[in-house]
Write an enzyme that holds these catalytic residues in place. Structure first.
Site, short mmCIF file in Angstrom:
data_model
loop_
_atom_site.label_atom_id
_atom_site.label_comp_id
_atom_site.label_asym_id
_atom_site.label_seq_id
_atom_site.Cartn_x
_atom_site.Cartn_y
_atom_site.Cartn_z
N THR A 93 0.85 -1.17 0.16
CA THR A 93 0.17 -0.11 0.02
C THR A 93 0.98 1.23 -0.05
OG1 THR A 93 -1.59 -1.28 1.09
CG2 THR A 93 -1.87 1.30 1.08
N LYS A 168 -7.54 1.61 -3.02
CA LYS A 168 -7.38 1.24 -1.60
C LYS A 168 -7.53 2.43 -0.73
CE LYS A 168 -5.34 -1.16 1.55
NZ LYS A 168 -5.67 -2.70 2.26
N LYS A 236 -0.17 4.83 8.48
CA LYS A 236 0.52 5.02 7.21
C LYS A 236 -0.49 5.15 6.12
CE LYS A 236 1.63 1.56 4.80
NZ LYS A 236 1.79 0.59 3.79
P1 NAP Z 1 5.18 -6.79 7.18
O1 NAP Z 1 4.81 -8.30 7.66
O2 NAP Z 1 6.09 -5.78 8.01
O3 NAP Z 1 6.03 -7.60 6.03
C1 NAP Z 1 6.81 -6.66 5.24
C2 NAP Z 1 7.82 -7.59 4.70
O4 NAP Z 1 8.69 -6.85 3.59
C3 NAP Z 1 8.97 -7.93 5.69
O5 NAP Z 1 9.29 -9.08 5.74
C4 NAP Z 1 10.08 -7.03 5.37
O6 NAP Z 1 11.53 -7.43 5.86
C5 NAP Z 1 10.15 -6.79 3.95
N1 NAP Z 1 10.54 -5.50 3.51
C6 NAP Z 1 10.49 -4.30 3.85
N2 NAP Z 1 11.12 -3.47 3.11
C7 NAP Z 1 12.02 -4.18 2.23
C8 NAP Z 1 12.98 -3.96 1.21
N3 NAP Z 1 13.16 -2.69 1.03
N4 NAP Z 1 13.55 -4.84 0.78
C9 NAP Z 1 13.18 -6.31 0.99
N5 NAP Z 1 12.38 -6.62 2.05
C10 NAP Z 1 11.63 -5.77 2.53
O7 NAP Z 1 3.99 -6.14 6.42
P2 NAP Z 1 2.65 -6.85 5.96
O8 NAP Z 1 1.73 -6.91 7.06
O9 NAP Z 1 2.82 -8.07 5.15
O10 NAP Z 1 2.44 -5.78 4.98
C11 NAP Z 1 2.85 -5.46 3.70
C12 NAP Z 1 2.11 -4.28 2.83
O11 NAP Z 1 0.96 -4.88 2.70
C13 NAP Z 1 2.05 -3.17 3.42
O12 NAP Z 1 2.25 -2.00 2.64
C14 NAP Z 1 0.81 -2.94 4.16
O13 NAP Z 1 0.18 -1.66 4.44
C15 NAP Z 1 0.03 -3.91 3.31
N6 NAP Z 1 -1.15 -4.49 3.60
C16 NAP Z 1 -1.17 -5.33 4.73
C17 NAP Z 1 -2.15 -6.01 5.15
C18 NAP Z 1 -2.16 -7.10 6.38
O14 NAP Z 1 -3.52 -7.39 6.74
N7 NAP Z 1 -1.13 -7.06 7.15
C19 NAP Z 1 -3.45 -5.92 4.48
C20 NAP Z 1 -3.34 -5.30 3.35
C21 NAP Z 1 -2.39 -4.61 2.98
P3 NAP Z 1 11.88 -7.50 7.47
O15 NAP Z 1 11.57 -9.03 7.64
O16 NAP Z 1 13.50 -7.19 7.36
O17 NAP Z 1 11.21 -6.66 8.23
#
Ligand code: NAP
Length: 286
Positions: A93, A168, A236
């Site tokens: 997002t 979104k 965010k």
């Molecule tokens: P998350 O658990 O924090 O996962 C993000 C992953 O991306 C982590 O494993 C992180 O690595 C990795 N990452 C971040 N920056 C990176 C980079 N520059 N290079 C390589 N890897 C990188 O977050 P999430 O909940 O999966 O959400 C991910 C996205 O989807 C966000 O934008 C969020 O707003 C969106 N989203 C989430 C949900 C939900 O319910 N969780 C629902 C809809 C949308 P590390 O292991 O080092 O932290």
């Protein structure tokens, strides 16, 4: 297809798993390498140690990382090694402006970019039933759609680059007010001497019913927030919404207020709590 997947968090880990199970040749990369190794232990696919290694010769790069800067970094590092004609599918997002920038960058390099934020949360990602809203040119969308089908129940092309992210934002605006309404309803029920579980039974089949009510009311009543969509991520997203509204003139009074309530939840130590923790402002956990 030969695919690269970057970002194995709450959402990306199971999404990449669905791609491997669908028979694609998947190379995964994550900032914290241990997660990629753990993924490769349980899935048919390769963990690699650089983004360029993941994208070497790949027909698509799929990302689900954190925020704008992460997408810019991964896209820039991965672009050149991708096969010519490849599509980049971004499930992060982000701002709509970032999506437009990345689409221009990809297009200048003979690749394409689709902004494809998701809704459905961790449960939707694990079950392969996400809703995906997409922006990009129609040819890029046509290339991306069969890849995303591995983890989606609904995929819709909303318009040019950025249109997925704007959709979104509408999704997040709609959620913010509903969750605050549920929090106030539960708070009022308790003050009125009613049992919240009984109240749910009485009202959840009527006009007040919502996904948030069905899925979050029971855990809100228990004061449980250690799962789901983190408050930090919601702030965010609401920041992106309020920036966009400042530019397009939309009046978002409730969204702005709810954003300030989420800031209070962060100050209570709830940065990683689920978004349903708005009720904790009114009913502090014991
Ligand atoms: P998350 O658990 O924090 O996962 C993000 C992953 O991306 C982590 O494993 C992180 O690595 C990795 N990452 C971040 N920056 C990176 C980079 N520059 N290079 C390589 N890897 C990188 O977050 P999430 O909940 O999966 O959400 C991910 C996205 O989807 C966000 O934008 C969020 O707003 C969106 N989203 C989430 C949900 C939900 O319910 N969780 C629902 C809809 C949308 P590390 O292991 O080092 O932290």
């Amino acid at each position: 297809m030969k695919l690269a997947f970057v970002g194995l968090g709450v959402m990306g880990f199971p999404m990449a798993g669905h791609l491997a199970r669908a028979g694609h040749d998947v190379a995964v990369f994550n900032r914290t390498g241990a997660k990629a190794l753990r993924w490769a232990e349980t899935h048919k696919g390769r963990a690699v140690s650089t983004i360029a290694e993941a994208t070497a010769g790949a027909e698509a790069l799929i990302l689900c990382v954190g925020a704008d800067d992460d997408v810019r970094q991964v896209t820039t590092e991965g672009l050149e090694a991708l096969a010519v004609g490849a599509v980049i599918i971004d499930h992060t997002t982000t701002s709509a402006a970032l999506a437009r920038d990345m689409a221009n960058l990809a297009s200048a390099a003979g690749r394409s970019f689709v902004d494809a934020p998701v809704s459905g949360g961790q449960a939707g990602a694990e079950a392969g039933k996400l809703t995906i809203m997409c922006g990009g040119d129609p040819a890029a969308f046509a290339r991306a759609e069969p890849v995303m089908a591995a983890y989606a129940q609904a995929i819709r092309h909303m318009g040019p680059a950025g249109a997925g992210q704007l959709t979104k934002m509408v999704n997040q605006i709609c959620i913010a007010g509903v969750v605050q309404g549920l929090a106030e309803g539960m708070h009022f029920a308790r003050r009125a001497g009613l049992d919240p579980v009984e109240v749910l039974g009485a009202i959840s089949k009527g006009a007040a019913q919502s996904w948030q009510m069905d899925n979050r009311w029971p855990t809100m009543a228990q004061g449980r927030f250690d799962f789901g969509f983190a408050v930090d991520w919601m702030r965010k997203d609401l920041g992106l919404v309020l920036d966009e509204a400042a530019a397009n003139g939309a009046q978002l009074e409730v969204t702005r207020l709810v954003d300030s309530f989420y800031a209070e939840v962060q100050a209570m130590g709830g940065s990683r709590w689920d978004t349903s923790s708005l009720v904790a402002r009114l009913e502090p956990p014991a």
